[in-house]
Scaffold this motif. Structure first.
Motif, PDB file in Angstrom:
ATOM      1  N   UNK A   1      61.650  27.809  -5.839  1.00 54.02           N
ATOM      2  CA  UNK A   1      60.984  27.171  -4.583  1.00 54.02           C
ATOM      3  C   UNK A   1      62.314  27.316  -3.635  1.00 54.02           C
ATOM      4  N   UNK A   2      63.587  27.264  -3.846  1.00 55.33           N
ATOM      5  CA  UNK A   2      64.605  27.285  -3.021  1.00 55.33           C
ATOM      6  C   UNK A   2      65.804  27.134  -3.728  1.00 55.33           C
ATOM      7  N   UNK A   3      67.062  26.549  -2.787  1.00 55.27           N
ATOM      8  CA  UNK A   3      68.408  26.623  -3.556  1.00 55.27           C
ATOM      9  C   UNK A   3      68.383  25.694  -4.846  1.00 55.27           C
ATOM     10  N   UNK A   4      69.135  25.907  -5.638  1.00 52.22           N
ATOM     11  CA  UNK A   4      69.316  25.019  -6.874  1.00 52.22           C
ATOM     12  C   UNK A   4      69.620  25.699  -7.954  1.00 52.22           C
ATOM     13  N   UNK A   5      69.828  24.896  -9.233  1.00 54.62           N
ATOM     14  CA  UNK A   5      70.072  25.587 -10.379  1.00 54.62           C
ATOM     15  C   UNK A   5      68.457  25.772 -11.275  1.00 54.62           C
ATOM     16  N   UNK A   6      68.611  27.057 -11.960  1.00 59.17           N
ATOM     17  CA  UNK A   6      67.334  27.430 -12.855  1.00 59.17           C
ATOM     18  C   UNK A   6      67.953  27.638 -13.965  1.00 59.17           C
ATOM     19  N   UNK A   7      67.205  27.529 -14.986  1.00 63.01           N
ATOM     20  CA  UNK A   7      67.406  28.231 -16.306  1.00 63.01           C
ATOM     21  C   UNK A   7      66.782  29.447 -16.704  1.00 63.01           C
ATOM     22  N   UNK A   8      67.499  30.363 -17.183  1.00 60.70           N
ATOM     23  CA  UNK A   8      66.898  31.727 -17.273  1.00 60.70           C
ATOM     24  C   UNK A   8      66.467  31.796 -18.922  1.00 60.70           C
ATOM     25  N   UNK A   9      66.444  30.578 -19.646  1.00 62.81           N
ATOM     26  CA  UNK A   9      66.413  30.645 -20.967  1.00 62.81           C
ATOM     27  C   UNK A   9      65.013  30.967 -21.758  1.00 62.81           C
ATOM     28  N   UNK A  10      63.847  30.852 -20.881  1.00 60.92           N
ATOM     29  CA  UNK A  10      62.604  31.059 -21.270  1.00 60.92           C
ATOM     30  C   UNK A  10      61.564  31.335 -19.949  1.00 60.92           C
ATOM     31  N   UNK A  11      60.330  31.759 -20.294  1.00 59.58           N
ATOM     32  CA  UNK A  11      59.401  32.034 -19.242  1.00 59.58           C
ATOM     33  C   UNK A  11      59.265  30.761 -18.553  1.00 59.58           C
ATOM     34  N   UNK A  12      59.043  30.862 -17.255  1.00 54.71           N
ATOM     35  CA  UNK A  12      58.552  32.143 -16.588  1.00 54.71           C
ATOM     36  C   UNK A  12      59.648  32.747 -15.683  1.00 54.71           C
ATOM     37  N   UNK A  13      60.869  32.630 -16.553  1.00 54.46           N
ATOM     38  CA  UNK A  13      62.049  33.316 -16.026  1.00 54.46           C
ATOM     39  C   UNK A  13      62.062  34.634 -17.033  1.00 54.46           C
ATOM     40  N   UNK A  14      62.970  35.765 -16.313  1.00 50.81           N
ATOM     41  CA  UNK A  14      63.105  36.780 -17.296  1.00 50.81           C
ATOM     42  C   UNK A  14      64.434  37.267 -16.882  1.00 50.81           C
ATOM     43  N   UNK A  15      65.086  37.909 -17.963  1.00 53.70           N
ATOM     44  CA  UNK A  15      66.457  38.675 -18.148  1.00 53.70           C
ATOM     45  C   UNK A  15      66.226  39.807 -18.804  1.00 53.70           C
ATOM     46  N   UNK A  16      66.676  40.792 -18.441  1.00 50.82           N
ATOM     47  CA  UNK A  16      66.442  42.339 -19.007  1.00 50.82           C
ATOM     48  C   UNK A  16      67.847  43.106 -19.012  1.00 50.82           C
ATOM     49  N   UNK A  17      68.207  43.504 -19.859  1.00 51.44           N
ATOM     50  CA  UNK A  17      69.276  44.540 -19.694  1.00 51.44           C
ATOM     51  C   UNK A  17      68.947  45.821 -20.677  1.00 51.44           C
ATOM     52  N   UNK A  18      69.264  46.931 -20.244  1.00 50.97           N
ATOM     53  CA  UNK A  18      69.073  48.279 -21.033  1.00 50.97           C
ATOM     54  C   UNK A  18      70.276  49.110 -20.497  1.00 50.97           C
ATOM     55  N   UNK A  19      70.614  49.994 -21.781  1.00 53.64           N
ATOM     56  CA  UNK A  19      71.654  50.942 -21.699  1.00 53.64           C
ATOM     57  C   UNK A  19      71.017  52.231 -22.044  1.00 53.64           C
ATOM     58  N   UNK A  20      70.815  53.357 -21.234  1.00 52.45           N
ATOM     59  CA  UNK A  20      70.292  54.517 -21.814  1.00 52.45           C
ATOM     60  C   UNK A  20      71.232  55.321 -22.664  1.00 52.45           C
TER      61      UNK A  20
END
Length: 189
Positions: free
Chosen positions: A110-129
């Motif tokens: 919702x605004x400034x602050x600290x958020x965990x990326x450890x689980x949904x509803x957050x996402x983290x994705x990396x790919x290397x073709x």
């Protein structure tokens, strides 16, 4: 009292010429130069002005968006009305014919602050073709490791600016881990 009376051999010996080892050591020291700058110094500053910048260290090496495939290599979308604030940061880098993508964000921001990326509803994705095996996609799905944080340092909808910092680690069995540190972004919405 002259010093020579106490030290009769003072100044009476010819100085010995420097040895080859001493000369080599002095030459080596004179050649010392820092050839590789600190990786973090190659990243854009962590600003909060809408500077349209993105950077991080990817496994200790500087990483910024690079190249263009016809679409912007760096986008940030924010919708305050969707699921308590939905953020999407998407960026890519082209190295020859190979692509690397970094994508992160999620709901309930919702605004400034600290958020965990450890689980949904957050996402983290990396790919290397460049890696044609199954190890090219790291997305924190079942059986994979994902830890990270996102800090929104500025979210000014009136000025249209969102800024933040981030760090995360992704791993899946049989693959090298992906460590993103000292991440920062600053974007006009």
């Amino acid at each position: 009292f002259p010093l020579r009376s106490f030290f009769p051999n003072l100044c009476c010996h010819e100085p010995e010429p420097p040895t080859a080892a001493l000369l080599a050591a002095l030459l080596g020291l004179s050649q010392c130069q820092k050839t590789d700058p600190d990786p973090a110094s190659q990243l854009p500053a962590a600003t909060q002005t809408g500077a349209n910048t993105f950077g991080c260290l990817l496994n200790g090496q500087p990483w910024t968006p690079q190249g263009n495939d016809g679409t912007s290599n760096y986008t940030v979308d924010y919708d305050h009305t969707y699921h308590g604030g939905n953020l999407g940061v998407k960026t890519y880098r082209i190295n020859g014919k190979f692509f690397q993508y970094i994508i992160f964000g999620g709901d309930s921001i919702p605004g400034p602050g600290n958020y965990s990326l450890n689980r949904a509803p957050k996402t983290v994705f990396f790919t290397d073709s460049q890696n044609p095996t199954a190890c090219q996609d790291y997305d924190g799905l079942a059986g994979q490791y994902r830890r990270g944080t996102l800090t929104i340092t500025r979210l000014d909808r009136q000025a249209g600016i969102i800024s933040g910092t981030f760090a995360f680690t992704l791993y899946k069995p049989g693959c090298d881990s992906v460590r993103v540190t000292q991440g920062r972004f600053d974007k006009r919405l």
